[in-house]
Design an enzyme around this catalytic site. Sequence first.
Site, short mmCIF file in Angstrom:
data_model
loop_
_atom_site.label_atom_id
_atom_site.label_comp_id
_atom_site.label_asym_id
_atom_site.label_seq_id
_atom_site.Cartn_x
_atom_site.Cartn_y
_atom_site.Cartn_z
N ASN A 1 -7.09 6.46 -1.54
CA ASN A 1 -5.47 5.18 -1.35
C ASN A 1 -6.79 4.11 -1.72
OD1 ASN A 1 -3.60 3.26 0.10
ND2 ASN A 1 -4.41 3.82 1.59
N CYS B 1 -4.87 -3.17 2.82
CA CYS B 1 -4.41 -2.69 4.29
C CYS B 1 -5.81 -3.61 5.62
CB CYS B 1 -3.96 -1.72 4.56
SG CYS B 1 -2.99 -1.31 5.93
N GLU C 1 -6.09 8.92 7.67
CA GLU C 1 -6.13 8.50 6.97
C GLU C 1 -7.85 8.97 6.52
OE1 GLU C 1 -4.48 3.92 6.87
OE2 GLU C 1 -5.14 4.00 5.37
N ASN D 1 0.81 -0.84 5.16
CA ASN D 1 1.72 -0.71 5.94
C ASN D 1 0.54 -0.12 7.01
OD1 ASN D 1 3.27 2.18 4.36
ND2 ASN D 1 1.87 1.40 3.47
N GLU E 1 1.46 -0.27 0.05
CA GLU E 1 0.29 0.22 -0.17
C GLU E 1 0.90 1.12 -0.39
OE1 GLU E 1 -1.56 1.20 4.18
OE2 GLU E 1 -3.34 1.80 3.50
N LYS F 1 -9.19 1.95 -1.65
CA LYS F 1 -9.22 1.70 -0.10
C LYS F 1 -10.71 1.67 0.22
CE LYS F 1 -7.08 1.02 4.33
NZ LYS F 1 -5.97 1.73 4.98
N1 ING Z 1 -3.17 0.33 8.34
C1 ING Z 1 -3.47 -0.35 9.84
C2 ING Z 1 -4.40 -1.54 9.64
O1 ING Z 1 -5.23 -1.51 9.48
C3 ING Z 1 -4.42 -0.36 12.14
C4 ING Z 1 -4.43 0.65 11.05
C5 ING Z 1 -3.60 -0.53 12.80
C6 ING Z 1 -5.84 -0.18 11.99
C7 ING Z 1 -4.14 -1.63 14.09
C8 ING Z 1 -6.18 -1.59 13.79
C9 ING Z 1 -5.29 -1.85 13.83
O2 ING Z 1 -3.57 -2.48 8.99
C10 ING Z 1 -3.88 0.94 7.45
N2 ING Z 1 -2.48 1.90 7.14
O3 ING Z 1 -4.59 0.92 7.38
#
Ligand code: ING
Length: 317
Positions: free
Chosen positions: A110, A171, A146, A196, A47, A127
Amino acid sequence: MTRIVNIALGQLGPVQKNDSRASVVHRLCAMMREAKSLGADVIVYPELALTTFFPRWYIEDMAELHSYYEREMPSRETLPLFELARELGIGFYLGYAELAEEAGALIQYNTAMLVDKTGAIVGKYRKIHVPGHFEHEPWRKFQHLEKRYFTPGKSFDVHQAFGGTVGMALCNDRRWAESYRVMALQGAEMIFIGYNTPVHNAPAPQHDDLSLFHNQLAVQAGAYQNGCWVASVAKGGLEEGVQSIAGSLLVAPSGEVVARCITQGDEVVLGRADLDFCAVYKRTTFNFDLHRHPECYGLIVQKKGETRAADGGPWVG
Ligand code: ING
């Protein structure tokens, strides 16, 4: 006739704020060459692969913010990747920030795109599950803006490519069962996902030491419950002071991890996907037509949030 797709995980290490797109494209091209030498039909990149993960910052200057987006694809800087794909006869999935003009307005997405072995764009995905928050939240060690920087997309589509049916996600989509099911209902056999993911999730720091486990769990569940091959590829490592997980994986329709990256940097790993292995699950355990009961699932599309106990308020995101 057996349909084998050799899928390369094209994991990126950190992309720092001052890394030019040309330098990143150079890295992507080197990985594409390595993937081809390994016999890959397609390489899956992360991503937002062309820039640092800029949603970690609250950016007020619109020109600075838009410097992270692509207004056209291929662009001058990314054209070498398309040309190399055509020269080598290898396809790719690439995540990037897209600035799209719609009815005279600029919309920020995205986005991921699927490019075939001729270098032609087969499809794009924007996304849907856009995580994080909209306003600056100073209590966080770093932002995850985001929701401020990306408009959600509208559909999970599938495309005919590499001898099979391919879906795309990005993601946070990989954490939601609906993402895989909607694509599997359209016949997806391979699903490509770039990500990411910071190790630290500010709203739930107690989960930080489970970030790699949750990364793998979500993809294994999605693959198994839908009889799909899922390639999930990270941009990881220490990027602008934020540690992001690596852990790129290729998961079989059985739910087994068949290939994984083992570093935090640029790494190419090849996995062999037998698309006819999907049928072993789609015809039996997950024969949707035989076993599903959509008449009982209405709440999934009728309700956004859960019903909470009378004294409960909305969950904090
Ligand atoms: N990053 C993270 C993901 O879903 C996140 C955001 C991290 C949400 C941990 C919940 C828990 O992997 C992106 N870019 O969506």
